[in-house]
Enzyme design. Structure first.
Site, short mmCIF file in Angstrom:
data_model
loop_
_atom_site.label_atom_id
_atom_site.label_comp_id
_atom_site.label_asym_id
_atom_site.label_seq_id
_atom_site.Cartn_x
_atom_site.Cartn_y
_atom_site.Cartn_z
N SER A 17 51.67 -44.28 81.40
CA SER A 17 50.21 -44.20 81.38
C SER A 17 49.62 -45.41 80.67
O SER A 17 50.19 -45.89 79.68
CB SER A 17 49.75 -42.93 80.67
OG SER A 17 48.34 -42.93 80.50
N TYR B 142 49.29 -37.01 73.73
CA TYR B 142 49.57 -37.42 75.11
C TYR B 142 49.97 -38.89 75.16
O TYR B 142 50.98 -39.26 75.78
CB TYR B 142 48.35 -37.19 76.00
CG TYR B 142 48.50 -37.75 77.39
CD1 TYR B 142 49.26 -37.10 78.35
CD2 TYR B 142 47.88 -38.96 77.74
CE1 TYR B 142 49.42 -37.63 79.62
CE2 TYR B 142 48.03 -39.50 79.01
CZ TYR B 142 48.79 -38.82 79.95
OH TYR B 142 48.95 -39.36 81.20
#
Length: 320
Positions: free
Chosen positions: A193, A208
């Site tokens: 990501s 995250y």
């Protein structure tokens, strides 16, 4: 003409010649970087993925990027092992793929990555026994329902983030890797990501982002460990993609559809250990790198605080 220029250069002070040399070197370096960017994004052909093996295993294939990968790989002629937690959705995706790519063989494995993971991984091992799984797409992942401060993250969400994003990817890779080592060929794609790589921080999504940073380093280490064994390991770093997890419904120039991302992603498999397959995302990456970290941090914090506020409003409306 050339002799005249040479004589003029000889008459210049040494410090000026050094500056000119540095300027020319920098210009050459920039030109080569631009040429490489054009080549890898628009001219370099994708690899024949079937050379790794006739089967591909995909985690999280019932929605978003994972689902798009499944359809694109079926078009390339690969058979699929689809690993997800919802048997109905797995069946629906399988039937949809077969309706478009009838010759594709598909196996499904029901695994709840937030549940009994060891039992799930055991079922994956049983399913791939005897199959030449040459491609692994570690796509499964969870994020926050909406932005929140770390002290607001409850125990269940904290556990799911670490178990699904970190432990799930790690254990599935360990289950598939021995077969690749034995056959001396394979490719592993871990979906990272931009939250962990492109921007210096991702406030209000701290856990995250940290799990995705793990994926990036895990991928890089495996790339070095197994390169000489014929196994290509890659961490793909998408920015925003129009998915449910990103809460984005419409695609745009900088936000591809899941199919648009998957098509771009397949062209990069087997090359660099870290990449951003969708080329407009590389422009955003360059922009982020050109700005002071404090500026990016401040912008990101403001953006995420807005997401948190909207999420809290939705929660309060549900309770009413």
């Amino acid at each position: 003409m050339a002799e005249c220029i040479l004589e003029q250069l000889k008459s210049q002070p040494t410090w000026l010649l050094l500056l000119l040399s540095l300027g020319l070197f920098s210009l050459l370096k920039l030109s080569l970087s631009i040429l490489k960017w054009v080549y890898v994004n628009f001219l370099r052909p994708g690899k024949n993925l079937k050379k790794y093996g006739s089967w591909a295993l995909i985690t999280g294939p019932t929605d978003g990027i994972g689902k798009a990968f499944a359809f694109q790989l079926a078009k390339k002629g690969l058979n699929l092992v689809l690993v997800g937690r919802n048997p109905d959705k797995l069946k629906e995706v399988s039937e949809s793929i077969k309706s478009k790519s009838g010759s594709t063989q598909i196996k499904t494995v029901v695994v709840d990555f937030s549940g009994d993971l060891d039992d799930g991984v055991s079922r994956i091992k049983d399913a791939i026994e005897g199959l030449d799984v040459g491609l692994l797409i570690n796509n499964v992942g969870v994020s926050y329902p909406y932005a929140r401060f770390f002290h607001e993250v409850d125990d269940k969400l904290l556990s799911d983030l670490i178990k699904v994003n970190v432990e799930g990817t790690t254990k599935v890779t360990r289950a598939v890797l021995p077969g690749m080592v034995k056959r001396k060929k394979g490719a592993i794609v871990n979906i990272g990501s931009g939250a962990a790589i492109v921007i210096p921080s991702d406030p209000l999504y701290s856990v995250y982002a940290a799990t995705k940073a793990y994926i990036d380093q895990f991928s890089r280490c495996l790339y070095v460990e197994y390169k000489k064994s014929g196994i290509d390991v890659q961490c793909q770093v998408p920015l925003y993609v129009a998915t449910k997890m990103a809460s984005i419904k419409r695609s745009s120039f900088f936000v591809p559809s899941t199919d648009g991302y998957a098509r771009a992603a397949l062209r990069w498999i087997g090359y660099e250990p870290r990449c951003t397959p969708y080329w407009p995302h590389t422009l955003l990456w360059a922009l982020a790198n050109s700005l002071p970290e404090s500026v990016v941090d401040a912008w990101r914090l403001k953006f995420c605080l807005g997401i948190r506020k909207r999420g809290q409003l939705k929660d309060s409306r549900k309770k009413e």
